[in-house]
Write a protein that holds these residues in place. Structure first.
Motif, PDB file in Angstrom:
ATOM      1  N   VAL A  78      26.803   9.527  13.912  1.00 38.93           N
ATOM      2  CA  VAL A  78      26.118   8.994  15.085  1.00 38.93           C
ATOM      3  C   VAL A  78      24.836   8.256  14.709  1.00 38.93           C
ATOM      4  O   VAL A  78      24.476   7.263  15.330  1.00 38.93           O
ATOM      5  N   ASP A  79      24.143   8.699  13.671  1.00 40.18           N
ATOM      6  CA  ASP A  79      22.910   8.015  13.264  1.00 40.18           C
ATOM      7  C   ASP A  79      23.206   6.611  12.742  1.00 40.18           C
ATOM      8  O   ASP A  79      22.463   5.668  13.033  1.00 40.18           O
ATOM      9  N   ALA A  80      24.292   6.457  12.009  1.00 38.21           N
ATOM     10  CA  ALA A  80      24.691   5.133  11.528  1.00 38.21           C
ATOM     11  C   ALA A  80      25.095   4.237  12.697  1.00 38.21           C
ATOM     12  O   ALA A  80      24.773   3.043  12.711  1.00 38.21           O
ATOM     13  N   VAL A  81      25.776   4.796  13.683  1.00 42.99           N
ATOM     14  CA  VAL A  81      26.143   4.021  14.869  1.00 42.99           C
ATOM     15  C   VAL A  81      24.885   3.564  15.608  1.00 42.99           C
ATOM     16  O   VAL A  81      24.789   2.416  16.040  1.00 42.99           O
ATOM     17  N   TYR A  82      23.908   4.448  15.734  1.00 42.12           N
ATOM     18  CA  TYR A  82      22.649   4.073  16.379  1.00 42.12           C
ATOM     19  C   TYR A  82      21.997   2.901  15.647  1.00 42.12           C
ATOM     20  O   TYR A  82      21.566   1.927  16.274  1.00 42.12           O
ATOM     21  N   GLU A  83      21.928   2.965  14.331  1.00 44.73           N
ATOM     22  CA  GLU A  83      21.326   1.867  13.553  1.00 44.73           C
ATOM     23  C   GLU A  83      22.085   0.562  13.791  1.00 44.73           C
ATOM     24  O   GLU A  83      21.483  -0.500  13.917  1.00 44.73           O
ATOM     25  N   ARG A  84      23.418   0.651  13.874  1.00 46.68           N
ATOM     26  CA  ARG A  84      24.238  -0.549  14.085  1.00 46.68           C
ATOM     27  C   ARG A  84      24.048  -1.123  15.486  1.00 46.68           C
ATOM     28  O   ARG A  84      24.060  -2.341  15.673  1.00 46.68           O
ATOM     29  N   LEU A  85      23.859  -0.260  16.485  1.00 50.19           N
ATOM     30  CA  LEU A  85      23.797  -0.714  17.878  1.00 50.19           C
ATOM     31  C   LEU A  85      22.391  -0.997  18.399  1.00 50.19           C
ATOM     32  O   LEU A  85      22.242  -1.598  19.455  1.00 50.19           O
ATOM     33  N   LYS A  86      21.351  -0.582  17.695  1.00 49.76           N
ATOM     34  CA  LYS A  86      20.026  -0.648  18.303  1.00 49.76           C
ATOM     35  C   LYS A  86      19.559  -2.040  18.647  1.00 49.76           C
ATOM     36  O   LYS A  86      18.733  -2.174  19.548  1.00 49.76           O
ATOM     37  N   ASP A  87      20.112  -3.064  18.040  1.00 51.29           N
ATOM     38  CA  ASP A  87      19.724  -4.428  18.402  1.00 51.29           C
ATOM     39  C   ASP A  87      20.651  -5.062  19.430  1.00 51.29           C
ATOM     40  O   ASP A  87      20.373  -6.154  19.918  1.00 51.29           O
ATOM     41  N   THR A  88      21.759  -4.387  19.781  1.00 49.58           N
ATOM     42  CA  THR A  88      22.697  -4.978  20.741  1.00 49.58           C
ATOM     43  C   THR A  88      22.759  -4.237  22.068  1.00 49.58           C
ATOM     44  O   THR A  88      22.975  -4.856  23.104  1.00 49.58           O
ATOM     45  N   VAL A  89      22.584  -2.926  22.056  1.00 49.89           N
ATOM     46  CA  VAL A  89      22.605  -2.151  23.302  1.00 49.89           C
ATOM     47  C   VAL A  89      21.254  -2.314  23.988  1.00 49.89           C
ATOM     48  O   VAL A  89      20.208  -2.181  23.362  1.00 49.89           O
ATOM     49  N   GLN A  90      21.279  -2.608  25.276  1.00 44.84           N
ATOM     50  CA  GLN A  90      20.055  -2.863  26.024  1.00 44.84           C
ATOM     51  C   GLN A  90      19.442  -1.625  26.655  1.00 44.84           C
ATOM     52  O   GLN A  90      18.254  -1.598  26.937  1.00 44.84           O
ATOM     53  N   ASP A  91      20.235  -0.575  26.916  1.00 44.85           N
ATOM     54  CA  ASP A  91      19.753   0.542  27.720  1.00 44.85           C
ATOM     55  C   ASP A  91      20.076   1.887  27.074  1.00 44.85           C
ATOM     56  O   ASP A  91      21.034   2.557  27.450  1.00 44.85           O
ATOM     57  N   PHE A  92      19.262   2.293  26.091  1.00 46.60           N
ATOM     58  CA  PHE A  92      19.431   3.608  25.484  1.00 46.60           C
ATOM     59  C   PHE A  92      18.824   4.664  26.390  1.00 46.60           C
ATOM     60  O   PHE A  92      17.726   4.494  26.915  1.00 46.60           O
ATOM     61  N   VAL A  93      19.529   5.770  26.566  1.00 48.39           N
ATOM     62  CA  VAL A  93      19.037   6.902  27.330  1.00 48.39           C
ATOM     63  C   VAL A  93      18.264   7.841  26.398  1.00 48.39           C
ATOM     64  O   VAL A  93      17.283   8.449  26.787  1.00 48.39           O
ATOM     65  N   ASN A  94      18.732   7.961  25.159  1.00 52.44           N
ATOM     66  CA  ASN A  94      18.036   8.739  24.142  1.00 52.44           C
ATOM     67  C   ASN A  94      18.356   8.185  22.766  1.00 52.44           C
ATOM     68  O   ASN A  94      19.216   7.325  22.627  1.00 52.44           O
ATOM     69  N   GLU A  95      17.662   8.673  21.779  1.00 53.92           N
ATOM     70  CA  GLU A  95      18.003   8.417  20.384  1.00 53.92           C
ATOM     71  C   GLU A  95      18.898   9.569  19.950  1.00 53.92           C
ATOM     72  O   GLU A  95      19.026  10.562  20.676  1.00 53.92           O
ATOM     73  N   PRO A  96      19.531   9.490  18.766  1.00 48.65           N
ATOM     74  CA  PRO A  96      20.384  10.602  18.343  1.00 48.65           C
ATOM     75  C   PRO A  96      19.629  11.935  18.401  1.00 48.65           C
ATOM     76  O   PRO A  96      18.511  12.057  17.892  1.00 48.65           O
ATOM     77  N   THR A  97      20.256  12.908  19.074  1.00 56.49           N
ATOM     78  CA  THR A  97      19.645  14.211  19.325  1.00 56.49           C
ATOM     79  C   THR A  97      20.698  15.283  19.098  1.00 56.49           C
ATOM     80  O   THR A  97      21.832  15.147  19.559  1.00 56.49           O
ATOM     81  N   THR A  98      20.328  16.349  18.405  1.00 50.96           N
ATOM     82  CA  THR A  98      21.255  17.459  18.215  1.00 50.96           C
ATOM     83  C   THR A  98      21.194  18.356  19.449  1.00 50.96           C
ATOM     84  O   THR A  98      20.135  18.851  19.819  1.00 50.96           O
ATOM     85  N   MET A  99      22.345  18.530  20.085  1.00 49.73           N
ATOM     86  CA  MET A  99      22.458  19.285  21.323  1.00 49.73           C
ATOM     87  C   MET A  99      22.711  20.764  21.030  1.00 49.73           C
ATOM     88  O   MET A  99      23.229  21.105  19.963  1.00 49.73           O
ATOM     89  N   PRO A 100      22.407  21.644  21.981  1.00 48.42           N
ATOM     90  CA  PRO A 100      22.593  23.087  21.777  1.00 48.42           C
ATOM     91  C   PRO A 100      24.038  23.483  21.472  1.00 48.42           C
ATOM     92  O   PRO A 100      24.280  24.527  20.876  1.00 48.42           O
TER      93      PRO A 100
END
Length: 132
Positions: A78-100
Motif C-alpha cells: 500500500v505504501d508503494a501504491v500511495y507513492e505512485r498515486l500521490k500526484d494523480t489522486v485529487q482527494d486523499f482521505v488519509n495516508e497509509p495507516t495501519t488499522m486495528p
C-alpha cells in the motif's frame, strides 16, 4: 449465490473508467459506450453511464451521490501504491495507516466522490485472512 461485481453509475464514464484503469493497472473491457468492466482475479468493478439506469429501473440510481460504500482493492504494498498515486489522486482521505484489524490502508475518493480503499494485510492474522 455468488458475488460477481459492484457497479458504479456515472455521468462521465470515460473519466471514471480511466481513473480506475490508472489506479489498478487493469484494462477495462468495454461492452459498449455506456458500460465497462475492470475484471480482477476475485471480482469485477462495473461502470455504467446514467443512460443504463433507464434500462433496468428509471431514476433508481444517481451518479456521484454515494457516501456509504467503500470500494476495496487488496494490493501487495500500500505504501508503494500511495507513492505512485500521490500526484494523480485529487482527494486523499488519509495516508497509509495501519488499522486495528491488521491491514495497512489508504483511503481516497474517485472523481465521483466514491470512497476507495487500497490495503495490504500486515499482521499475521490479517495476512492469513487474505491468503489465497
Amino acid at each position: 449465490m455468488d458475488f460477481v461485481s459492484i457497479r458504479i453509475i456515472t455521468d462521465d464514464i470515460g473519466r471514471l473508467v480511466g481513473f480506475y484503469e490508472g489506479i489498478t493497472g487493469v484494462q477495462a473491457a468495454w461492452g459498449n459506450e455506456d458500460f465497462a468492466e475492470l475484471r480482477t482475479t476475485h471480482g469485477t468493478l462495473a461502470i455504467g453511464s446514467t443512460r443504463t439506469v433507464a434500462l433496468f429501473a428509471p431514476g433508481s440510481a444517481r451518479p456521484a451521490d454515494n457516501r456509504t460504500v467503500i470500494i476495496e482493492f487488496l494490493v501487495d504494498d500500500v505504501d508503494a501504491v500511495y507513492e505512485r498515486l500521490k500526484d494523480t489522486v485529487q482527494d486523499f482521505v488519509n495516508e497509509p495507516t495501519t488499522m486495528p484489524w491488521g491491514n495497512r490502508a489508504l483511503l481516497f475518493r474517485d472523481p465521483d466522490g466514491n470512497m476507495v480503499n487500497v490495503f495490504t494485510p500486515v499482521t499475521p492474522e490479517a495476512i492469513e485472512r487474505f491468503s489465497r
